[in-house]
Structures are given as structure tokens and as C-alpha cells.
Design an enzyme around this catalytic site. Sequence first.
Site, PDB file in Angstrom:
ATOM      1  N   ARG A 159       0.858  -1.180   0.000  1.00 48.62           N
ATOM      2  CA  ARG A 159       0.000   0.000   0.000  1.00 48.62           C
ATOM      3  C   ARG A 159       0.899   1.236   0.000  1.00 48.62           C
ATOM      4  O   ARG A 159       2.057   1.173   0.404  1.00 48.62           O
ATOM      5  CB  ARG A 159      -0.896   0.012   1.236  1.00 48.62           C
ATOM      6  N   LYS A 184      -1.543  -2.725   7.551  1.00 47.42           N
ATOM      7  CA  LYS A 184      -2.819  -2.251   8.065  1.00 47.42           C
ATOM      8  C   LYS A 184      -3.257  -3.092   9.259  1.00 47.42           C
ATOM      9  O   LYS A 184      -3.074  -4.305   9.277  1.00 47.42           O
ATOM     10  CB  LYS A 184      -3.855  -2.341   6.939  1.00 47.42           C
ATOM     11  N   HIS A 256      -2.179   2.185  -5.865  1.00 48.02           N
ATOM     12  CA  HIS A 256      -2.818   0.936  -5.456  1.00 48.02           C
ATOM     13  C   HIS A 256      -2.964  -0.042  -6.621  1.00 48.02           C
ATOM     14  O   HIS A 256      -3.089  -1.245  -6.398  1.00 48.02           O
ATOM     15  CB  HIS A 256      -4.191   1.229  -4.842  1.00 48.02           C
ATOM     16  N   ARG A 259      -0.263  -2.504  -6.509  1.00 49.12           N
ATOM     17  CA  ARG A 259      -0.529  -3.584  -5.540  1.00 49.12           C
ATOM     18  C   ARG A 259      -1.465  -4.622  -6.163  1.00 49.12           C
ATOM     19  O   ARG A 259      -1.239  -5.827  -6.021  1.00 49.12           O
ATOM     20  CB  ARG A 259      -1.150  -2.972  -4.283  1.00 49.12           C
ATOM     21  N   HIS A 282      -3.420  -9.572   4.055  1.00 48.74           N
ATOM     22  CA  HIS A 282      -4.850  -9.471   4.328  1.00 48.74           C
ATOM     23  C   HIS A 282      -5.197 -10.192   5.627  1.00 48.74           C
ATOM     24  O   HIS A 282      -4.683 -11.285   5.893  1.00 48.74           O
ATOM     25  CB  HIS A 282      -5.656 -10.070   3.180  1.00 48.74           C
ATOM     26  N   TYR A 291      -9.799 -10.802  -6.279  1.00 41.15           N
ATOM     27  CA  TYR A 291      -8.921 -11.084  -7.407  1.00 41.15           C
ATOM     28  C   TYR A 291      -9.387 -12.315  -8.183  1.00 41.15           C
ATOM     29  O   TYR A 291      -9.068 -12.457  -9.362  1.00 41.15           O
ATOM     30  CB  TYR A 291      -7.485 -11.280  -6.912  1.00 41.15           C
TER      31      TYR A 291
END
Length: 334
Positions: A159, A184, A256, A259, A282, A291
Site C-alpha cells: 500500500r 494495516k 494501489h 498492488r 490481508h 482477485y
Amino acid sequence: MTALAPHLTAFLCEHLPRDRNASPHTVATYAHCFALLVRFATKQLDSRPSDLRIEDLGPDLVLSFLDEIETDRGNCARTRNARLIAIRTFFRYVEYKVPACLDQALRIRALPKKRTDTALIDYLTREEIEALLSAPDPRTVSGARDRAMLHLTYAAGLRAAELLSLRLEDFPDRSLTTVRIKGKGRRERVLPLWRETQAMLRAWLAIRPQAETPELFLNRNGEPMSRDGFAHRLAQHVAVAAQKQPSLLQKRVTPHVLRHSCAMHTLAATGDIRKVALWLGHASIRSTETYLRVDPAEKLAVLAAHAPPPVKPGRFKPPSDKLMTMLAEARNGT
């Protein structure tokens, strides 16, 4: 009237990190949101940032700000909603700090989020990625820095906040074979790096100006690279890369998107959505399933596993009833 500056400072510097235990990424994101909001408010009210009052940030001004970031900055509805969440959180803090602004805070918190479509993600092909990574001029300081940023963002699937917060200490023993990412939700991950990426990082570190700040990537003033600065440099390199790959002109390339491109190419190489989730950091594999929806290989595998049903072709008989005929024509738009 209540001055905005001291309460906004306490919210970002004390309340978020101390009372809510927010991560540095979250604080930086909220600070970026309020920097945009304060600039917008000062322009609308013809005032200085330090002279703004909490009462100046009414529901109408906030709505105008949210519309402005969609139209002028080109932000999507998801980004708009993220900005609104940051503003709501601040006014929840204002509720008990400034009781006189309670009614205003409740009205701000009642502002609705915009519904979003679940659209397919954008990503670049391998040819487009190669053209983009080779666009910066490595003979210049800024070009060497930009090549390292682009290579690292794509190779590690970072990110923008993860990239720009990287420090020299995030490379264990100053080795560039691996990098520690603070992602994150306070989730950390360690990723190996390609030799090409290591070479680009070494080239940048060899000419990186001496600075007091520990961040890895600096702007021309010796300060940490900002989100807007990175996005601006990326747009310039996309324009150069489009000379080799004109298809880039048809795509909106943001940090992004790099990514997303890493995720799609990793999925194509491994065929394992769990490895993609692990690489991207994630928290749930449900975040990675987006995806699968854009990967045609998964649909082809489903198609190959089933045979078409043996349905014989028939002949269509139009309805004889006038009412049913009218309904059929209305349904077909005729």
C-alpha cells in the site's frame, strides 16, 4: 465559537494513538483527510487554517468537501466514504469535549455514506509493468529513487502508506534480501525481495541524501515523500511508459493499481489465493477473493469441468394474448 486547531491537534496526537490505540498508518490517513478538509474550508471561507472554528465545519461544508474530492481529485466513492468516516470519528470526539457543538456533531455523524458498486479491480499486464518500471531515468537522483519506489511497491504489493513509512531499520541487518512491512491493522509481515529490486534499492541508498528523518524515501527537500508526491511522480512515469505501451493511456494508474498488479500476477503464478492473501497481508481471505472475480483462468477451469446440458433448440412462439404481447414488448424495451 470554538477554535478548531487545538482540538484537532489533541484528536490526532493524543486521542487516536493513546485512547483508541490507533496505528501510525491510521493516524497518517486521518491527518491526510483533515489536511484536505482544512484546505477546502479555508478556500471556501477565505480564512487562515489557524483561524478556523469547529462551527465552520457544518454539514453543508462537509458535503461540499466530499463532492469536491470526487469531482476535482477524482476519488472514488470508497475513498469518499473513508474520508467521511474520519470526519465522523473526530466529531464523536467533539461530542464530549465540546458539549456546545453536540447538535452539530450529531448532524455530521448522521451524514450518509455513498453506496458503492462492487466493480472489478484494475491491474496492469506484465508488459505494462515492465514499461513502467523502466520509465524513470536511473542517471538522476529522482529517477533512481522512483525506480526503487516502483520496484518495491510492485514486488512486495505494498500500500502507499506502507511504502512511504518504510525506514532503513526495516531491512534486517541492513540486508536487502528481506523487508519487514508494518501493515494495516498493526499486522506485520516479512517478505523476500527479488535481486532486481535489491539492485534498485542499493542504487538509491548509494545516493540517498543525508537527512535526519529515518524514512527510506525522501523528496527533493530532504523530507519524507508524501502520498501526493508519490502519485505525482507515478503519473509522470506512466506518461513516459505509455510511449512504449499505449494501452496505459486507457487505464487509471494509481499507486494501489501496482498492488493489484502484484496480486494478479502472484495468483497467476501460484494459483493459490491463500498465498496471495499472505503476501498482501490481508486479515481475511475474503478480502483477497476480489482477485478471483477478475481472473479468467478460474472461470475457464469451471467451464472445462462441466459439459453443456443437452438442450435441443426449439422454436419461439410469440404470445397470442394482446396484454402479454404488450408486456413482452415493454420488457424488451421495444
